[in-house]
Design an enzyme around this catalytic site. Sequence first.
Site, PDB file in Angstrom:
ATOM      1  CG  ASP A  42      -0.173  -0.262   2.523  1.00 11.56           C
ATOM      2  OD1 ASP A  42       0.892  -0.934   2.484  1.00 11.56           O
ATOM      3  OD2 ASP A  42      -0.598   0.237   3.573  1.00 11.56           O
ATOM      4  CG  ASP A  65      13.473 -10.911   2.130  1.00 10.48           C
ATOM      5  OD1 ASP A  65      14.532 -10.239   2.198  1.00 10.48           O
ATOM      6  OD2 ASP A  65      13.030 -11.575   3.078  1.00 10.48           O
ATOM      7  CG  ASN A  92      17.532   3.584   0.440  1.00  2.85           C
ATOM      8  OD1 ASN A  92      18.060   4.385   1.200  1.00  2.85           O
ATOM      9  ND2 ASN A  92      16.271   3.171   0.617  1.00  2.85           N
ATOM     10  CE1 TYR A 157      22.247   0.153   9.501  1.00  3.69           C
ATOM     11  CE2 TYR A 157      23.806   1.578  10.649  1.00  3.69           C
ATOM     12  CZ  TYR A 157      22.849   1.391   9.664  1.00  3.69           C
ATOM     13  OH  TYR A 157      22.509   2.437   8.840  1.00  3.69           O
ATOM     14  CE  LYS A 161      23.612   0.586   6.126  1.00 11.36           C
ATOM     15  NZ  LYS A 161      22.919   0.607   4.830  1.00 11.36           N
ATOM     16  CB  THR A 191      13.517   7.501   8.077  1.00 13.94           C
ATOM     17  OG1 THR A 191      14.382   6.635   8.811  1.00 13.94           O
ATOM     18  CG2 THR A 191      14.337   8.388   7.169  1.00 13.94           C
TER      19      THR A 191
HETATM   20  P1  NDP Z   1      13.276   2.921   6.515  1.00 15.90           P
HETATM   21  O1  NDP Z   1      13.217   1.938   7.631  1.00 15.90           O
HETATM   22  O2  NDP Z   1      12.481   4.171   6.596  1.00 15.90           O
HETATM   23  O3  NDP Z   1      12.909   2.176   5.133  1.00 15.90           O
HETATM   24  C1  NDP Z   1      13.518   0.942   4.872  1.00 15.90           C
HETATM   25  C2  NDP Z   1      13.215   0.511   3.441  1.00 15.90           C
HETATM   26  O4  NDP Z   1      13.921  -0.712   3.205  1.00 15.90           O
HETATM   27  C3  NDP Z   1      11.750   0.236   3.190  1.00 15.90           C
HETATM   28  O5  NDP Z   1      11.444   0.596   1.870  1.00 15.90           O
HETATM   29  C4  NDP Z   1      11.648  -1.299   3.373  1.00 15.90           C
HETATM   30  O6  NDP Z   1      10.580  -1.898   2.614  1.00 15.90           O
HETATM   31  C5  NDP Z   1      13.002  -1.735   2.824  1.00 15.90           C
HETATM   32  N1  NDP Z   1      13.468  -3.025   3.370  1.00 15.90           N
HETATM   33  C6  NDP Z   1      13.742  -3.326   4.661  1.00 15.90           C
HETATM   34  N2  NDP Z   1      14.099  -4.631   4.765  1.00 15.90           N
HETATM   35  C7  NDP Z   1      14.064  -5.150   3.514  1.00 15.90           C
HETATM   36  C8  NDP Z   1      14.304  -6.438   2.958  1.00 15.90           C
HETATM   37  N3  NDP Z   1      14.621  -7.515   3.710  1.00 15.90           N
HETATM   38  N4  NDP Z   1      14.151  -6.601   1.635  1.00 15.90           N
HETATM   39  C9  NDP Z   1      13.783  -5.576   0.862  1.00 15.90           C
HETATM   40  N5  NDP Z   1      13.529  -4.335   1.319  1.00 15.90           N
HETATM   41  C10 NDP Z   1      13.667  -4.124   2.632  1.00 15.90           C
HETATM   42  O7  NDP Z   1      14.855   3.234   6.316  1.00 15.90           O
HETATM   43  P2  NDP Z   1      15.646   4.607   6.039  1.00 15.90           P
HETATM   44  O8  NDP Z   1      15.038   5.319   4.909  1.00 15.90           O
HETATM   45  O9  NDP Z   1      15.890   5.300   7.305  1.00 15.90           O
HETATM   46  O10 NDP Z   1      17.083   4.004   5.612  1.00 15.90           O
HETATM   47  C11 NDP Z   1      17.460   3.818   4.266  1.00 15.90           C
HETATM   48  C12 NDP Z   1      18.942   3.471   4.243  1.00 15.90           C
HETATM   49  O11 NDP Z   1      19.688   4.515   4.871  1.00 15.90           O
HETATM   50  C13 NDP Z   1      19.280   2.185   5.000  1.00 15.90           C
HETATM   51  O12 NDP Z   1      20.267   1.460   4.300  1.00 15.90           O
HETATM   52  C14 NDP Z   1      19.837   2.705   6.316  1.00 15.90           C
HETATM   53  O13 NDP Z   1      20.720   1.800   6.927  1.00 15.90           O
HETATM   54  C15 NDP Z   1      20.553   3.967   5.848  1.00 15.90           C
HETATM   55  N6  NDP Z   1      20.766   4.933   6.907  1.00 15.90           N
HETATM   56  C16 NDP Z   1      19.713   5.476   7.612  1.00 15.90           C
HETATM   57  C17 NDP Z   1      19.939   6.369   8.634  1.00 15.90           C
HETATM   58  C18 NDP Z   1      18.826   6.979   9.450  1.00 15.90           C
HETATM   59  O14 NDP Z   1      19.139   7.704  10.430  1.00 15.90           O
HETATM   60  N7  NDP Z   1      17.562   6.767   9.114  1.00 15.90           N
HETATM   61  C19 NDP Z   1      21.308   6.758   9.011  1.00 15.90           C
HETATM   62  C20 NDP Z   1      22.334   6.168   8.192  1.00 15.90           C
HETATM   63  C21 NDP Z   1      22.061   5.292   7.196  1.00 15.90           C
HETATM   64  P3  NDP Z   1       9.031  -1.960   3.229  1.00 15.90           P
HETATM   65  O15 NDP Z   1       8.491  -0.554   3.188  1.00 15.90           O
HETATM   66  O16 NDP Z   1       8.278  -2.860   2.315  1.00 15.90           O
HETATM   67  O17 NDP Z   1       9.182  -2.475   4.615  1.00 15.90           O
END
Ligand code: NDP
Length: 253
Positions: A42, A65, A92, A157, A161, A191
Amino acid sequence: MLALEGLHVLVTGGSRGIGAAACRRFAGAGAVVLVHYRDRHDVAESLLAELRAVHDAPHLGHAADLADPAQVGALFDRVEREWGRLDCLVNNAGVWEPDALARFDVDVYRRTMDVNVLGPFLAVARALPLLRLSQRASIVNVTSTAGQRGEADHSPYAASKGALISATKSWAVELAPGIRVNSVAPGWVDTDMTAGPLRHDPAARARIESQIPLRRVASADDIAAPIVFLASELARHITGEILNVNGGSVLCG
Ligand code: NDP
């Protein structure tokens, strides 16, 4: 505004957070976007409707996945079928789960490595033939300051990275001259991933902000803009770069 007309971009974890902000920026600059997500159909559909309203193009949504090689294969089979090539892959998607050594949980470790490291490896390997058909091919990996300085109580984690940062530099040389490979390394970003400290704990947020020289936590769009820059012609002579986007909180490079 960067002009990215006709650029075909796949953003993993594109449905929410940083990935969704990147999808919005790419579509706004004229790119065609595949929004990848794990299972929140959704959320992905509502973003796709938004993208189509901004730029009417054959944007796609696809659930997979990233820890499952067969599902990653099916994702890129779809790209091949629908687009015939790929210009940019943004790795990402990621997970950030605590795993203090004193209570080390091997399942958290494996999940973290599977999604944050194996996923990008599988994606890049399968994307290569499609990227090689592009005249402006690039890969952008979303890493973290944690991958450079470590992160207490989140060492799997941080290690994941760090692995992706090393992979970025390795791939930059291995895939040159045809494909540029770079990374954006965010610090704290507001986020869903960081909702615990940043949205539900005002004292924690204030403490975090006070430690950032620019005195603000990044929005998802603060990270999306450098991602789009690295994918663009403006970055045509940049490869193997780890671009820190953290308000000056960790100065490493
Ligand atoms: P969110 O948790 O907001 O979003 C995560 C996204 O990854 C979603 O689209 C989710 O899909 C998808 N996802 C999670 N697990 C899987 C999986 N097993 N297979 C496929 N897709 C998956 O994350 P952010 O936007 O905060 O983070 C994005 C990137 O930035 C990450 O790599 C994170 O480590 C990195 N980052 C984030 C920071 C932060 O402070 N937020 C800091 C530093 C790095 P679905 O919606 O379907 O669940």
